[in-house]
Design an enzyme around this catalytic site. Structure first.
Site, mmCIF file in Angstrom:
data_model
loop_
_atom_site.group_PDB
_atom_site.id
_atom_site.type_symbol
_atom_site.label_atom_id
_atom_site.label_comp_id
_atom_site.label_asym_id
_atom_site.label_seq_id
_atom_site.Cartn_x
_atom_site.Cartn_y
_atom_site.Cartn_z
ATOM 1 N NE ARG A 78 36.186 34.258 24.815
ATOM 2 C CZ ARG A 78 37.356 34.817 24.563
ATOM 3 N NH1 ARG A 78 38.177 35.147 25.543
ATOM 4 N NH2 ARG A 78 37.729 35.038 23.319
ATOM 5 C CE1 TYR A 122 49.645 34.022 28.853
ATOM 6 C CE2 TYR A 122 49.039 32.030 30.047
ATOM 7 C CZ TYR A 122 49.330 32.672 28.858
ATOM 8 O OH TYR A 122 49.330 31.976 27.685
ATOM 9 C CB VAL A 145 39.028 43.680 26.417
ATOM 10 C CG1 VAL A 145 39.880 43.828 25.157
ATOM 11 C CG2 VAL A 145 38.934 45.010 27.154
ATOM 12 C CB SER A 158 40.746 40.261 20.137
ATOM 13 O OG SER A 158 41.057 41.515 20.710
ATOM 14 C CE1 TYR A 188 37.976 43.426 30.736
ATOM 15 C CE2 TYR A 188 38.885 41.399 31.660
ATOM 16 C CZ TYR A 188 38.661 42.232 30.572
ATOM 17 O OH TYR A 188 39.109 41.872 29.329
ATOM 18 C CD GLU A 206 48.683 29.800 22.958
ATOM 19 O OE1 GLU A 206 47.468 29.655 22.744
ATOM 20 O OE2 GLU A 206 49.220 30.894 23.164
ATOM 21 C CE1 TYR A 217 45.979 29.713 28.530
ATOM 22 C CE2 TYR A 217 43.605 29.954 28.270
ATOM 23 C CZ TYR A 217 44.894 30.222 27.848
ATOM 24 O OH TYR A 217 45.087 31.010 26.743
ATOM 25 C CG ASN A 231 40.988 31.773 24.671
ATOM 26 O OD1 ASN A 231 41.437 30.888 25.386
ATOM 27 N ND2 ASN A 231 41.756 32.515 23.913
#
Ligand SMILES: *[C@@H]1O[C@H](CO)[C@@H](O)[C@H](O)[C@H]1NC(C)=O
Ligand SMILES: *[C@@H]1O[C@H](CO)[C@@H](O)[C@H](O)[C@H]1NC(C)=O
Ligand SMILES: *[C@@H]1O[C@H](CO)[C@@H](O)[C@H](O)[C@H]1NC(C)=O
Ligand SMILES: *[C@@H]1O[C@H](CO)[C@@H](O)[C@H](O)[C@H]1NC(C)=O
Ligand SMILES: *[C@@H]1O[C@H](CO)[C@@H](O)[C@H](O)[C@H]1NC(C)=O
Length: 344
Positions: free
Chosen positions: A186, A148, A176, A178, A225, A117, A236, A230
């Site tokens: 962003r 990642y 995308v 959530s 895309y 994180e 990161y 975030n």
């Protein structure tokens, strides 16, 4: 004859002694290399990340990931034998009391602090001063770097690459999302950009979730895309880039760490960085223009001729990676200021 006998015998003796010494030396050398190869490392996971256990049946690292000599366990009774004990940050909510501080720590055992994180989610780590020996993080400077995703060179001759850019539909750009928060950098860029170009938005925010099966084809129809992180932090770069953009075959428009940070970690010429533009209006105009110029657009996929994407998603694979790094890591190390390291 009588005089030469002792000479002959001593010759044999010297020969036998040399043979014996050679044999011993070989034995010793083979012994150490065997030991090095055959000693199994025990990696003990103290809590399953986010309380979701995976099966550790069989020799997972060897069978699933081709990493031999690396035994994963979640059985805390193995603590005294564990070479590395892994503590995932999210399960340390109760603070130091979640750690086995009451147990004597074997001298060669390492405690590894694991968090994938960004700093904003780690919170205040000052209470963990001087407890951990190693770290695992997406950060490239962690003891066990665990991004990642990454690119790997494909072991095929040039020109034989079979990568085909997915067929583009009417969709210019998609996103995308959530966890939408108006405070995120962003969100501001998105709100501004949508005034100039159409953006297809999916995810829980607008109650348009995509299944695992539909995600890649849906994004792949679009030219671009929005791989917007975030949280903006060094190194990161998440699955938003590796999976959603690269694996789907859409050119990523990135918002995250600096361009130079991206260039150090992802193929150059493969992405568009928001900060390269003085305004979202200019960015929008650039995207519209690029989508109509096939030659220039396709140049963003040039790296595909020599590289492919490897993503990491399974906690077991991440843990097996500790064994790959184990022998090159410092024998003696303590994070006296974990907060300073993790949250800088
Ligand atoms: C290491 O673990 C494997 C798989 O459990 C086992 O077959 C092997 O005997 C172990 N080697 C040593 C030296 O303990
Ligand atoms: C955990 O390890 C201990 C010691 O080796 C063993 O006795 C016990 O059965 C193990 N527990 C589980 C759930 O495998
Ligand atoms: C972190 O916690 C320590 C004590 O636990 C406190 O002294 C320090 O001020 C906190 N730091 C921040 C930035 O909140
Ligand atoms: C490989 O690609 C280069 C440049 O596109 C071209 O000149 C060359 O003929 C190709 N080689 C083969 C074996 O197709
Ligand atoms: C690991 O950290 C502990 C706690 O600071 C320390 O006592 C121990 O010496 C360290 N072990 C190694 C092998 O670095």
């Amino acid at each position: 004859m009588a005089a030469s006998m002792p000479l002959f015998l001593s010759g044999i003796m010297i020969f036998s002694i040399s043979l014996y010494l050679l044999h011993k030396r070989l034995q010793a050398e083979m012994g150490t290399t065997h030991q090095h190869q055959l000693r199994n490392l025990t990696i003990l996971l103290w809590h399953w990340p986010f309380s979701r256990p995976y099966s550790l049946e069989g020799d997972v690292c060897s069978n699933e990931y081709g990493i031999p000599g690396c035994l994963l366990s979640d059985n805390t009774s193995l603590y005294p034998q564990a070479d590395v004990v892994v503590f995932h940050h999210h399960e340390l909510r109760t603070g130091r009391s979640a750690l086995p501080l009451h147990l004597p720590r074997p001298a060669s055992q390492r405690w590894l602090w694991l968090s994938l994180e960004p700093p904003v989610n780690n919170g205040n780590l000052t209470q963990y001063k001087g407890l951990f020996n190693w770290t695992m993080s997406y950060r490239a400077d962690a003891d066990v770097p665990m991004p990642y995703g990454k690119t790997v060179e494909v072991l095929v001759p040039p020109n034989s690459s079979s990568y085909v850019i997915p067929k583009k539909g009417a969709c210019l750009a998609s996103w995308v999302v959530s966890n939408y928060s108006p405070d995120h950098a962003r969100s501001q860029v998105y709100q501004s950009l949508r005034k100039y170009i159409p953006i297809e938005v999916y995810g829980r925010w607008l109650k348009r979730p995509l299944t695992d099966q539909s995600l890649i084809p849906t994004i792949g129809r679009c030219n671009f895309y929005l791989a917007f992180e975030n949280s903006v932090a060094i190194d990161y770069i998440t699955e938003k880039l590796w999976r959603n953009a690269y694996q789907a075959g859409a050119v990523p428009v990135v918002l995250g760490p600096s361009r130079s940070n991206y260039e150090a970690l992802v193929p150059s010429g493969s992405f568009i960085h928001v900060s390269d533009f003085s305004s979202t209006e200019r960015l929008a105009a650039f995207l519209q223009q690029l989508a109509t110029d096939r030659g220039r657009y396709e140049a963003y996929f040039k790296w595909r001729q020599t590289h492919e994407i490897k993503t990491y998603t399974d906690w077991r694979e991440r843990l097996c990676n500790i064994c790959i790094n184990y022998h090159r890591l410092p024998a003696k190390k303590v994070y006296y200021d974990l907060d300073g390291w993790a949250n800088r």
